[in-house]
Design a protein around this motif. Sequence first.
Motif, PDB file in Angstrom:
ATOM      1  N   VAL A 265      37.838  46.496 -30.393  1.00  0.00           N
ATOM      2  CA  VAL A 265      37.004  47.044 -29.316  1.00  0.00           C
ATOM      3  C   VAL A 265      36.091  45.956 -28.768  1.00  0.00           C
ATOM      4  O   VAL A 265      35.910  45.820 -27.551  1.00  0.00           O
ATOM      5  CB  VAL A 265      36.184  48.247 -29.819  1.00  0.00           C
ATOM      6  N   GLY A 266      35.524  45.157 -29.651  1.00  0.00           N
ATOM      7  CA  GLY A 266      34.680  44.052 -29.206  1.00  0.00           C
ATOM      8  C   GLY A 266      35.432  43.077 -28.323  1.00  0.00           C
ATOM      9  O   GLY A 266      34.883  42.560 -27.335  1.00  0.00           O
ATOM     10  N   GLU A 267      36.689  42.815 -28.644  1.00  0.00           N
ATOM     11  CA  GLU A 267      37.504  41.938 -27.824  1.00  0.00           C
ATOM     12  C   GLU A 267      37.794  42.566 -26.452  1.00  0.00           C
ATOM     13  O   GLU A 267      37.794  41.871 -25.429  1.00  0.00           O
ATOM     14  CB  GLU A 267      38.818  41.616 -28.534  1.00  0.00           C
ATOM     15  N   MET A 268      38.036  43.864 -26.417  1.00  0.00           N
ATOM     16  CA  MET A 268      38.251  44.545 -25.141  1.00  0.00           C
ATOM     17  C   MET A 268      37.008  44.440 -24.256  1.00  0.00           C
ATOM     18  O   MET A 268      37.104  44.208 -23.047  1.00  0.00           O
ATOM     19  CB  MET A 268      38.626  46.010 -25.384  1.00  0.00           C
ATOM     20  N   VAL A 269      35.847  44.581 -24.878  1.00  0.00           N
ATOM     21  CA  VAL A 269      34.597  44.453 -24.136  1.00  0.00           C
ATOM     22  C   VAL A 269      34.426  43.017 -23.639  1.00  0.00           C
ATOM     23  O   VAL A 269      34.040  42.783 -22.484  1.00  0.00           O
ATOM     24  CB  VAL A 269      33.402  44.869 -25.015  1.00  0.00           C
ATOM     25  N   ARG A 270      34.732  42.054 -24.487  1.00  0.00           N
ATOM     26  CA  ARG A 270      34.553  40.643 -24.115  1.00  0.00           C
ATOM     27  C   ARG A 270      35.380  40.261 -22.897  1.00  0.00           C
ATOM     28  O   ARG A 270      34.896  39.545 -22.013  1.00  0.00           O
ATOM     29  CB  ARG A 270      34.925  39.743 -25.303  1.00  0.00           C
ATOM     30  N   VAL A 271      36.621  40.716 -22.834  1.00  0.00           N
ATOM     31  CA  VAL A 271      37.508  40.280 -21.744  1.00  0.00           C
ATOM     32  C   VAL A 271      37.366  41.138 -20.488  1.00  0.00           C
ATOM     33  O   VAL A 271      38.048  40.890 -19.499  1.00  0.00           O
ATOM     34  CB  VAL A 271      38.985  40.263 -22.201  1.00  0.00           C
ATOM     35  N   THR A 272      36.473  42.124 -20.522  1.00  0.00           N
ATOM     36  CA  THR A 272      36.293  43.018 -19.373  1.00  0.00           C
ATOM     37  C   THR A 272      34.980  42.704 -18.669  1.00  0.00           C
ATOM     38  O   THR A 272      33.950  42.486 -19.302  1.00  0.00           O
ATOM     39  CB  THR A 272      36.311  44.489 -19.821  1.00  0.00           C
ATOM     40  N   ARG A 273      35.021  42.703 -17.361  1.00  0.00           N
ATOM     41  CA  ARG A 273      33.853  42.364 -16.553  1.00  0.00           C
ATOM     42  C   ARG A 273      32.778  43.452 -16.639  1.00  0.00           C
ATOM     43  O   ARG A 273      33.060  44.609 -16.961  1.00  0.00           O
ATOM     44  CB  ARG A 273      34.273  42.167 -15.086  1.00  0.00           C
ATOM     45  N   ALA A 274      31.554  43.077 -16.313  1.00  0.00           N
ATOM     46  CA  ALA A 274      30.453  44.037 -16.265  1.00  0.00           C
ATOM     47  C   ALA A 274      30.810  45.192 -15.344  1.00  0.00           C
ATOM     48  O   ALA A 274      31.416  45.006 -14.283  1.00  0.00           O
ATOM     49  CB  ALA A 274      29.178  43.355 -15.786  1.00  0.00           C
ATOM     50  N   LYS A 275      30.472  46.400 -15.769  1.00  0.00           N
ATOM     51  CA  LYS A 275      30.749  47.656 -15.081  1.00  0.00           C
ATOM     52  C   LYS A 275      32.226  48.041 -15.111  1.00  0.00           C
ATOM     53  O   LYS A 275      32.631  49.003 -14.463  1.00  0.00           O
ATOM     54  CB  LYS A 275      30.235  47.627 -13.631  1.00  0.00           C
ATOM     55  N   GLY A 276      33.017  47.299 -15.884  1.00  0.00           N
ATOM     56  CA  GLY A 276      34.408  47.661 -16.068  1.00  0.00           C
ATOM     57  C   GLY A 276      34.547  48.788 -17.085  1.00  0.00           C
ATOM     58  O   GLY A 276      33.622  49.101 -17.842  1.00  0.00           O
ATOM     59  N   ARG A 277      35.735  49.361 -17.126  1.00  0.00           N
ATOM     60  CA  ARG A 277      35.983  50.507 -18.002  1.00  0.00           C
ATOM     61  C   ARG A 277      36.737  50.079 -19.257  1.00  0.00           C
ATOM     62  O   ARG A 277      37.669  49.275 -19.194  1.00  0.00           O
ATOM     63  CB  ARG A 277      36.804  51.573 -17.270  1.00  0.00           C
ATOM     64  N   ILE A 278      36.342  50.666 -20.391  1.00  0.00           N
ATOM     65  CA  ILE A 278      37.021  50.477 -21.666  1.00  0.00           C
ATOM     66  C   ILE A 278      37.403  51.863 -22.171  1.00  0.00           C
ATOM     67  O   ILE A 278      36.553  52.751 -22.257  1.00  0.00           O
ATOM     68  CB  ILE A 278      36.117  49.795 -22.715  1.00  0.00           C
ATOM     69  N   ALA A 279      38.674  52.060 -22.517  1.00  0.00           N
ATOM     70  CA  ALA A 279      39.106  53.388 -22.959  1.00  0.00           C
ATOM     71  C   ALA A 279      40.177  53.260 -24.035  1.00  0.00           C
ATOM     72  O   ALA A 279      40.902  52.265 -24.107  1.00  0.00           O
ATOM     73  CB  ALA A 279      39.633  54.196 -21.781  1.00  0.00           C
ATOM     74  N   ALA A 280      40.267  54.281 -24.869  1.00  0.00           N
ATOM     75  CA  ALA A 280      41.297  54.300 -25.904  1.00  0.00           C
ATOM     76  C   ALA A 280      41.620  55.735 -26.278  1.00  0.00           C
ATOM     77  O   ALA A 280      40.819  56.654 -26.051  1.00  0.00           O
ATOM     78  CB  ALA A 280      40.847  53.522 -27.143  1.00  0.00           C
ATOM     79  N   THR A 281      42.793  55.904 -26.854  1.00  0.00           N
ATOM     80  CA  THR A 281      43.180  57.203 -27.384  1.00  0.00           C
ATOM     81  C   THR A 281      43.914  57.001 -28.700  1.00  0.00           C
ATOM     82  O   THR A 281      44.600  55.989 -28.897  1.00  0.00           O
ATOM     83  CB  THR A 281      44.066  57.976 -26.380  1.00  0.00           C
ATOM     84  N   VAL A 282      43.725  57.941 -29.620  1.00  0.00           N
ATOM     85  CA  VAL A 282      44.410  57.928 -30.917  1.00  0.00           C
ATOM     86  C   VAL A 282      44.917  59.341 -31.185  1.00  0.00           C
ATOM     87  O   VAL A 282      44.371  60.325 -30.686  1.00  0.00           O
ATOM     88  CB  VAL A 282      43.473  57.491 -32.067  1.00  0.00           C
ATOM     89  N   TRP A 283      45.970  59.444 -31.966  1.00  0.00           N
ATOM     90  CA  TRP A 283      46.441  60.774 -32.338  1.00  0.00           C
ATOM     91  C   TRP A 283      45.399  61.489 -33.192  1.00  0.00           C
ATOM     92  O   TRP A 283      44.750  60.864 -34.036  1.00  0.00           O
ATOM     93  CB  TRP A 283      47.741  60.708 -33.119  1.00  0.00           C
ATOM     94  N   ASP A 284      45.260  62.769 -32.967  1.00  0.00           N
ATOM     95  CA  ASP A 284      44.438  63.627 -33.823  1.00  0.00           C
ATOM     96  C   ASP A 284      45.298  63.956 -35.049  1.00  0.00           C
ATOM     97  O   ASP A 284      45.905  65.017 -35.146  1.00  0.00           O
ATOM     98  CB  ASP A 284      44.056  64.893 -33.055  1.00  0.00           C
TER      99      ASP A 284
END
Length: 263
Positions: free
Chosen positions: A116-135
């Motif tokens: 998640v930290g890596e996803m945040v690092r490579v994404t610009r300010a005000k960009g979206r970060i999203a994920a889904t996992v099976w319940d």
Amino acid sequence: MNSTSADIYEIAMGRWSRRLSRSFLDFVAAPSCGSLIDVGCGTGSLTLAAATRYPNAKIVGIDLMTDYLTEALRNTATNVRFETGDASALPFANDSFDTAFSQLLLNDLDGPAGAVGEMVRVTRAKGRIAATVWDRAGGLTFIRLFLDAAAILVDGSGEDLRKKVFDVPYQNEDALFDLWADAGLHDVDTTTIAVRMDFLDFDDYWQSLLGAHSLIREFFANLSPELAHDVQQATMRAFLGGKADGRRSLVASALAVRGIVPS
């Protein structure tokens, strides 16, 4: 001909992930242009769904499993490129993307927070970060049919298998919310997504089940012939529900989270 990891995944989970992708993209609500990255893209279900939905966007799919990134997949869409790489050490500069998302990955990582930290690092300010996992604990009916039968019929190891498959870090929306909040993301929101899948008959279901998780395949392969038969028959009775063999519809649910990279 030997089946590859990609072949096994497509038979078992590809049908599910393709349907999940459409609903997950509705939730992500990414901008229709710019650059997007699919982290842990697997056989490309989410990447290609995004390519279709956002034809003016540039999309990167990245996965550590080279078997998944076939030549056919690489040449599927003109606005997509696929690369091999680790979700916990993405080979991209800071602020490279407008949106980063991941489907069905986090619960299979040893260190989800790092990804998640890596996803945040490579994404610009005000960009979206999203994920889904099976319940997994409450929402994977088609796997639970087998695991419950195994837990009842196979002393010790059947219950151990059920725990291994279902005992994952993110079992509810609150856990995902906390993961996103701890990463410093703003406007965090969560939801549960339901996906319905049709199986032609028990054989179709069974082939999908055995490819759904490597632990399930290994467990069943190591049973004695008599016990394997008993587990399969118990699973079939649960699947049929007292009716003749034929088409069945089962529902799976996934947990999803999204947030905004702060300025």
